[in-house]
Scaffold this motif. Sequence first.
Motif, PDB file in Angstrom:
ATOM      1  N   GLU A 162      16.293  21.809   9.149  1.00 14.24           N
ATOM      2  CA  GLU A 162      17.038  20.971  10.077  1.00 14.24           C
ATOM      3  C   GLU A 162      17.379  21.717  11.378  1.00 14.24           C
ATOM      4  O   GLU A 162      17.292  21.152  12.464  1.00 14.24           O
ATOM      5  CB  GLU A 162      18.320  20.466   9.416  1.00 14.24           C
ATOM      6  N   MET A 163      17.764  22.991  11.260  1.00 15.15           N
ATOM      7  CA  MET A 163      18.148  23.772  12.449  1.00 15.15           C
ATOM      8  C   MET A 163      16.962  23.982  13.381  1.00 15.15           C
ATOM      9  O   MET A 163      17.112  24.026  14.609  1.00 15.15           O
ATOM     10  CB  MET A 163      18.744  25.119  12.030  1.00 15.15           C
ATOM     11  N   PRO A 208      15.549  36.132  16.817  1.00 17.43           N
ATOM     12  CA  PRO A 208      15.035  35.225  15.782  1.00 17.43           C
ATOM     13  C   PRO A 208      16.130  34.650  14.894  1.00 17.43           C
ATOM     14  O   PRO A 208      17.161  35.289  14.638  1.00 17.43           O
ATOM     15  CB  PRO A 208      14.063  36.103  14.988  1.00 17.43           C
ATOM     16  N   PHE A 209      15.881  33.458  14.410  1.00 18.50           N
ATOM     17  CA  PHE A 209      16.765  32.778  13.451  1.00 18.50           C
ATOM     18  C   PHE A 209      16.386  33.274  12.056  1.00 18.50           C
ATOM     19  O   PHE A 209      15.275  33.056  11.572  1.00 18.50           O
ATOM     20  CB  PHE A 209      16.560  31.266  13.576  1.00 18.50           C
ATOM     21  N   ILE A 210      17.319  33.983  11.398  1.00 23.11           N
ATOM     22  CA  ILE A 210      17.002  34.670  10.142  1.00 23.11           C
ATOM     23  C   ILE A 210      17.880  34.162   9.013  1.00 23.11           C
ATOM     24  O   ILE A 210      18.780  33.328   9.215  1.00 23.11           O
ATOM     25  CB  ILE A 210      17.159  36.189  10.303  1.00 23.11           C
ATOM     26  N   GLN A 211      17.594  34.663   7.818  1.00 25.42           N
ATOM     27  CA  GLN A 211      18.307  34.243   6.616  1.00 25.42           C
ATOM     28  C   GLN A 211      19.807  34.471   6.735  1.00 25.42           C
ATOM     29  O   GLN A 211      20.606  33.652   6.294  1.00 25.42           O
ATOM     30  CB  GLN A 211      17.745  35.007   5.413  1.00 25.42           C
ATOM     31  N   THR A 265      26.555  28.439   6.182  1.00 23.46           N
ATOM     32  CA  THR A 265      27.088  27.836   4.949  1.00 23.46           C
ATOM     33  C   THR A 265      28.538  28.234   4.712  1.00 23.46           C
ATOM     34  O   THR A 265      29.223  27.606   3.893  1.00 23.46           O
ATOM     35  CB  THR A 265      26.249  28.271   3.739  1.00 23.46           C
ATOM     36  N   GLU A 266      28.994  29.256   5.403  1.00 24.08           N
ATOM     37  CA  GLU A 266      30.357  29.735   5.186  1.00 24.08           C
ATOM     38  C   GLU A 266      31.363  29.075   6.115  1.00 24.08           C
ATOM     39  O   GLU A 266      32.557  29.379   6.059  1.00 24.08           O
ATOM     40  CB  GLU A 266      30.387  31.257   5.387  1.00 24.08           C
ATOM     41  N   ILE A 267      30.884  28.189   7.006  1.00 24.32           N
ATOM     42  CA  ILE A 267      31.809  27.507   7.913  1.00 24.32           C
ATOM     43  C   ILE A 267      32.736  26.608   7.096  1.00 24.32           C
ATOM     44  O   ILE A 267      32.295  25.821   6.252  1.00 24.32           O
ATOM     45  CB  ILE A 267      31.040  26.663   8.951  1.00 24.32           C
ATOM     46  N   LEU A 306      19.564  26.169   1.403  1.00 25.88           N
ATOM     47  CA  LEU A 306      19.089  27.080   2.453  1.00 25.88           C
ATOM     48  C   LEU A 306      17.845  26.539   3.140  1.00 25.88           C
ATOM     49  O   LEU A 306      17.687  26.643   4.369  1.00 25.88           O
ATOM     50  CB  LEU A 306      18.826  28.455   1.860  1.00 25.88           C
ATOM     51  N   GLU A 307      16.935  25.949   2.332  1.00 24.65           N
ATOM     52  CA  GLU A 307      15.695  25.420   2.907  1.00 24.65           C
ATOM     53  C   GLU A 307      15.982  24.236   3.826  1.00 24.65           C
ATOM     54  O   GLU A 307      15.384  24.077   4.893  1.00 24.65           O
ATOM     55  CB  GLU A 307      14.747  25.000   1.787  1.00 24.65           C
TER      56      GLU A 307
END
Length: 875
Positions: free
Chosen positions: A385-386, A409-412, A419-421, A379-380
């Motif tokens: 990277e994003m 905002p870009f959130i958790q 990650t689910e792609i 996740l980190e």
Amino acid sequence: MAEEKSNGSTVIGLDGMYENYFLDYASYVILERAIPTIEDGLKPVQRRILHAMFQMNDGRFHKVANIIGQTMQYHPHGDAAIGDALVKLGQKDLLIDQQGNWGNIATGDAASAPRYIEARLSHFALEVAFNKHITDWQLSYDGRNKEPIQLPMKFPLLLAQGAEGIAVGLSTRIMPHNFNELIDASIKILQDKSFTIYPDFQTGGYLDITDYNHGERGGRIKVRARIEKQDKNTLVIKEIPYGTTTSSLIDSILKANDKGKINIKKITDNTAKEVEVVIDLASGQSPELTIEALYAFTYCEVSISPNACVIVDDKPMFLDVREILRRSTMHTKALMRAELKIQEKEWLDKYHFASLEKIFIENRVYHEIEEAETWEAVLEIIDAEMRKYIAEPDEEILPGDDRLVLARPFIQDDILRLTEIKIKKISKYNKFKAEEAIQALQDEIDKTRHHLAHLTEYCIDYFTHLKDKYGKDRQRRTKITTFGEIEIQQVVANNAKLYVNYEEGFIGSGLKKATFIRDCSDIDDVIAFRKDGHFQVSKIDDKVFMGKDILHADIWYRGDERTTYHMVYLDGKSKRTYIKRFQVKALTRDREYDLTKGTKGSRVLYFSVHPNGESEVIKVTLSSNTRARKKVFEFDFGDLDIKGRRANGNILTKYAVRKIEHKETGGSTLEALKVYMDNATGQLNMEERGRFVGEFEGADQLIVIHKDGSYELLDFDPNLRLPVESVHTVARFEPEIIWNVVYYEGSKKWTMVKRFQIETSTTSQRFPFLTEHRSTKLLLITPESKTKVMYRDGEKNEEEFVFEEFIDVKGWKALGNKLDESKVKIIEVEVPDIAEDDEGAEASKDKEGEDKDEFSPGDTVDLQVKKGGQGDLFD
């Protein structure tokens, strides 16, 4: 009041119980049972039924018994209440599709048992009544389920369906209105234009909205059945008033017949899909008067008092229908805004993630997580990277920074979704298609924002869409018109007989051995004139004393402006003879009135009655011992003005009169009656309501030309009602008029022209002047022989002819002359102005012809015949 006893118990007094318990109960009935809310137009039971049906909806029909069972999760009042409400909702034919026998609102027949009939939500209901995202919810009565506080109704359902309910201390009665007219009015509200809406009923009929008062308390409407005259002995009821059934209507007719108000032989209910109640009249009964009597004494006419009470902010409020529609329209606008806001958020979320997904795949961010040993590390890494490629909405962007600025905002949660792609999606990723998809999402966002910025236009488009999609078969069924006042005494059937004992002064229906005057009804008033110059009016009874030495007795009608009385009397004081001409239009019943100067010894020498104001010449012979040089002379009552009964009259002679004799009766001295026909009901009237028919006197007759190519002569009767649907022309009959006709002959398939005069004299019988082939069609009829007709023939060539130059007058049964070997198209009609000299008359174009380029076959022309005071002849 509540009191606490020493042992700790509490006693509540009766006044306290009334104040608390009764008000609680009243509030519950008002809010939870009887009165609809203004927002969705539904009572709680109706709302719960629709919600349960939506929960069950799978596109198929469900047994009504099952729907009732599902609804009982939300409604605590039992299956019977739910079933009745569901059937009534279904019979409105708006929100629920039905299958099976759902009863008949016309006959009052009940629906089949719930286990035999089925239902589902209509497409219309699914479109306008449900959206879980903008619905406010509450717990059901047992706390196990959630139910809507109100449905997000994007349509003025309350006014479309109407509502009735009786609560504690108040009630509501809102009339149903026409689907398309409500939508048109809502659009006008959004456009800030004025509007009016009037009730429209499933049962059709006629509606008088004179006192409607926009549905407020104190207003009133009158609704009538549509009654047609089938022939001189048969009436047919085709549509019934709102709130009645054929059963209740027939019961009221039978009761009126039993009481003698009407006189019928038989009544038959042939109602199936359409209403058809056939009434066979007793021999000699006037169909027109019977129709008026049906309106006066039965449920063929009902009066309804609207009372628009609705729940607004959890309180009952009395509004008019215009305000209800305004609030409903604004509520719909607010719901549309809420839906658009939700749509905007959904599109933004999709756009946001599609952008993140594009960056994630194109920049191969997924490669960076290959060496990560923990989930937290994954996740980190993605987060770090994003952020090389994206910027927060509030982040300051420096020149040269090409990072994508996000809409939020870009959130958790965004990281977790990345990650689910699936690997399959990454392997088949197409940059071009991804950019197309993102652009499509941007277009949807722009479109939604445009709708929000132009919300009024968006709502207008929405209402227009509803009308186009669901309003095609929802035309107005109830015809709006104005009802004339029915004179009860003139239309009630003759159920009694009037007898008079002239010498003893008794009048009544029970004097079988006295002199018979006429048939009458038991509600009629009787007028009696006596030799001493007094008269009075009394209600008819078995035996009524009106004073000795009666000269004349008959039925009296209040407001009668035609019946005229002629009287010559001797004044007891001056011994002069007076003559007067008067009418009796209004007076007080059972009060005695004096027609003389009131002196002792006054008496009537001559008395006569004239029902249509006819003049009269009398021969007066004086006593032989008078000094008058001329002892015999004549006098014409036509030389006298008609005055009121109080007038003393003019001096006829100062000498003693031996006898007075009637010599002759002249024509009416009253103005001819200007008669009109109501365009909606066909009722003849003198109130300038509808089209002008003509001026009528005495024995004048009507000619009625029907659209099927037949004519009918009728004796003039001011109570006559004509069948509007079949009438082409109505006018005062003049035998010398030549009728000029263009028609399509069905068997030969030619267009024909004929000219004829009316040769028959039989009344109340139709005579066909066209052939009876089913394709034969009347194209044009006019009484003007010089009329020029322009037409287009079968080859599309424009031709013209003048009636009197084309064909001579022939018999009414003649076929006529051929105009064309096909059906022609009449495109213009020029009518000579017969008020001017024939040589200098200019052809005046028909008003209707100026407004359109062509006439279609069957179009009628608005012409006038000036001679004889005749008026508009055509539709």
